[in-house]
Design an enzyme around this catalytic site. Structure first.
Site, PDB file in Angstrom:
ATOM      1  CD  GLU A 173      -2.446  -0.748   2.511  1.00 12.53           C
ATOM      2  OE1 GLU A 173      -2.797  -0.053   2.786  1.00 12.53           O
ATOM      3  OE2 GLU A 173      -3.479  -1.987   2.926  1.00 12.53           O
TER       4      GLU A 173
ATOM      5  CB  CYS B 138       2.142   7.496   3.605  1.00 11.71           C
ATOM      6  SG  CYS B 138       2.498   6.233   4.917  1.00 11.71           S
TER       7      CYS B 138
ATOM      8  CB  CYS C  30       5.224  -5.507   9.973  1.00 10.20           C
ATOM      9  SG  CYS C  30       7.096  -4.747  11.428  1.00 10.20           S
TER      10      CYS C  30
ATOM     11  CB  CYS D  58       3.008  -2.676  17.244  1.00 13.77           C
ATOM     12  SG  CYS D  58       4.773  -2.217  16.624  1.00 13.77           S
TER      13      CYS D  58
ATOM     14  CB  CYS E  27       0.053  -1.848  13.757  1.00 13.04           C
ATOM     15  SG  CYS E  27       0.413  -1.566  11.978  1.00 13.04           S
TER      16      CYS E  27
ATOM     17  CB  CYS F 254      -0.748   2.305   6.799  1.00 16.68           C
ATOM     18  SG  CYS F 254      -0.091   2.162   5.280  1.00 16.68           S
TER      19      CYS F 254
HETATM   20  N1  SAH Z   1       7.393   0.508  11.146  1.00 23.41           N
HETATM   21  C1  SAH Z   1       6.992   2.006  11.293  1.00 23.41           C
HETATM   22  C2  SAH Z   1       7.005   1.993  10.520  1.00 23.41           C
HETATM   23  C3  SAH Z   1       5.219   2.684  10.071  1.00 23.41           C
HETATM   24  S1  SAH Z   1       3.882   2.662  11.123  1.00 23.41           S
HETATM   25  C4  SAH Z   1       6.818   2.148  12.748  1.00 23.41           C
HETATM   26  O1  SAH Z   1       6.037   1.607  13.337  1.00 23.41           O
HETATM   27  O2  SAH Z   1       6.954   3.658  12.801  1.00 23.41           O
HETATM   28  C5  SAH Z   1       3.502   3.920  10.873  1.00 23.41           C
HETATM   29  C6  SAH Z   1       3.096   4.711  11.815  1.00 23.41           C
HETATM   30  O3  SAH Z   1       1.761   4.407  12.154  1.00 23.41           O
HETATM   31  C7  SAH Z   1       3.473   4.184  13.394  1.00 23.41           C
HETATM   32  O4  SAH Z   1       4.095   5.016  14.478  1.00 23.41           O
HETATM   33  C8  SAH Z   1       2.775   3.237  13.920  1.00 23.41           C
HETATM   34  O5  SAH Z   1       3.005   3.137  15.671  1.00 23.41           O
HETATM   35  C9  SAH Z   1       1.415   4.085  13.986  1.00 23.41           C
HETATM   36  N2  SAH Z   1       0.204   3.136  13.152  1.00 23.41           N
HETATM   37  C10 SAH Z   1       0.126   1.666  13.073  1.00 23.41           C
HETATM   38  N3  SAH Z   1      -1.147   0.823  13.076  1.00 23.41           N
HETATM   39  C11 SAH Z   1      -2.141   2.762  13.485  1.00 23.41           C
HETATM   40  C12 SAH Z   1      -3.269   2.601  13.777  1.00 23.41           C
HETATM   41  N4  SAH Z   1      -4.267   1.619  13.900  1.00 23.41           N
HETATM   42  N5  SAH Z   1      -3.917   4.233  13.756  1.00 23.41           N
HETATM   43  C13 SAH Z   1      -2.952   5.286  14.677  1.00 23.41           C
HETATM   44  N6  SAH Z   1      -1.520   4.684  13.849  1.00 23.41           N
HETATM   45  C14 SAH Z   1      -1.329   3.833  13.528  1.00 23.41           C
HETATM   46 FE1  SF4 Z   2       5.061  -2.983  12.081  1.00 29.12          FE
HETATM   47 FE2  SF4 Z   2       2.810  -1.766  11.776  1.00 29.12          FE
HETATM   48 FE3  SF4 Z   2       4.052  -1.979  14.360  1.00 29.12          FE
HETATM   49 FE4  SF4 Z   2       5.011  -0.445  12.540  1.00 29.12          FE
HETATM   50  S1  SF4 Z   2       3.735  -0.172  14.214  1.00 29.12           S
HETATM   51  S2  SF4 Z   2       6.922  -1.936  14.113  1.00 29.12           S
HETATM   52  S3  SF4 Z   2       4.454  -1.431  10.477  1.00 29.12           S
HETATM   53  S4  SF4 Z   2       3.814  -3.526  13.132  1.00 29.12           S
END
Ligand code: SAH
Ligand code: SF4
Length: 370
Positions: free
Chosen positions: A97, A118, A125, A129, A132, A357
């Protein structure tokens, strides 16, 4: 580790130096490298035949050795007038994406709405987390540098088409590029750094370094390594918890790199670069949004002379997490305000799918296997 080898490498993976070396190896003149880059990034060439100032021998070598576009856009999905998600299919059938974020009204650049792109850095990944969507199905593979550049070229062409005209320059309409799509950029270090070099170089896309942001979940040793990269991009760290208890409960990476390891690494990065780092903090109801959490966040932010980006959580289907109501968000922000911490809070309107995303791709993968 699953390494993807395409049938033919894309030219988008080359730097001026690497292409020069390959031409020289073939006994072809090295100055052709600059001309080829010009075709790719100034003129937006989609095929080798259009590269009219190159002799046939060079065009033939290019066509035999490389492809140009290694991705195909299969879907463009708008959410309101602020966000548009592009779904791209790669050569091996993987989906990724890329999201176009348009500045909210009233924050417009002279030549139209400000737009941030973005980009994804991996398919899936591995960091898992809890909140996410990108990590829900695990990690599949790293993106090649060319697949990162392909996202930018595809989005730029898409924007130009929407504006109904020729592109004045390849990147018209894209003001910022953030590595905040699917994947952990620092777990795909070399390809991400190479893509950043291509985005920034004058022979490449010529994007100002401060218009490029890399976001990481906090892989401390890689943050230190990143400080040595010459391009002066911005760094954002996904903190989301200001104590090990809170952060550890939602981000497994905190076990390997707890705050007492991560915070000094960020400090070292900021000092080496002489530049402010952004701490991202998603507000999730009853997880990290208590006032005591805000106070702990203020302490870390002051220690790092950082800026905080508060992001009200975007709910993900099948995950239990919620966005706190407006009153709770405001109370949290108040604590930062009183502590005189520099922060911004993302507006609510129109950001339905902004940071979530990974969801669109997940749905496509599910449909395919159903
Ligand atoms: N892996 C990297 C970059 C991709 S995620 C990272 O974790 O920083 C980009 C941002 O989107 C991160 O801060 C992540 O925590 C946030 N993110 C992921 N899922 C989300 C959600 N459902 N709502 C808001 N932010 C989210
Ligand atoms: Fe991976 Fe999502 Fe955690 Fe970023 S926030 S490190 S994309 S699992």
């Amino acid at each position: 580790m699953a390494v993807f080898k395409p049938e033919k490498e894309s030219l988008y993976a080359e730097t001026l130096d690497s292409l020069t070396a390959k031409l020289t190896e073939q006994g072809l003149p090295s100055f052709r490298a600059g001309q080829i880059m010009d075709w790719l990034y100034r003129k937006g060439a989609k095929d080798f035949d259009s590269m009219s100032n190159l002799p046939l021998s060079v065009r033939k070598w290019l066509a035999d050795s490389f492809c140009i576009m290694p991705a195909q856009m299969v879907l463009a999905k708008a959410a309101g007038d602020v966000t548009e998600k592009l779904l791209l299919e790669l050569e091996d059938g993987s989906y990724i994406e890329t999201v176009i974020l348009r500045a909210p009204e009233g924050d417009e650049a002279e030549d139209g709405a400000r737009q941030t792109l973005c980009v994804s850095s991996q398919v899936g990944c591995a960091y898992g987390c809890k909140f996410c969507a990108s990590g829900l199905d695990g990690w599949k593979r790293n993106l090649l540098a060319s697949e990162i550049i392909a996202q930018v070229m595809t989005a730029a062409a898409h924007i130009a088409e929407q504006r109904g005209g020729e592109q004045a320059r390849t990147l018209s309409g894209i003001d910022n590029i953030v590595f905040m799509g699917m994947g952990e950029p620092l777990a795909n270090f070399d390809n991400v750094v190479r893509a950043v070099e291509i985005l920034h170089a004058q022979w490449g896309l010529g994007l100002g370094a401060r218009r490029i942001t890399i976001s990481t979940s906090g892989i401390a040793p890689q943050i230190l390594k990143l400080a040595e990269v010459p391009v002066q991009f911005r760094l954002a760290v996904s903190l989301h918890g200001a104590t090990n208890e809170v952060r550890g409960a939602i981000m497994p990476v905190n076990k390997a790199y707890p705050l007492e390891v991560l915070v000094p690494a960020i400090k070292k990065f900021a000092q080496t670069r002489g530049r402010m780092v952004t701490l991202e903090y998603i507000l999730i109801e009853d997880v990290n949004d208590a006032l005591s959490h805000a106070a702990a966040l203020a302490d870390i932010t002051r220690e790092l002379h950082a800026h905080v980006n508060l992001i009200p959580y975007n709910p993900v289907p099948n995950l239990p997490w919620k966005r706190p109501n407006y009153r709770r968000q405001k109370a949290f922000a108040e604590v930062l305000s009183r502590a005189k911490v520099s922060f911004t809070i993302r507006r609510q309107k129109g950001d339905d799918i902004d940071a979530a995303c990974g969801q669109l791709r997940l749905r496509m993968e599910k449909e395919r296997t159903a």
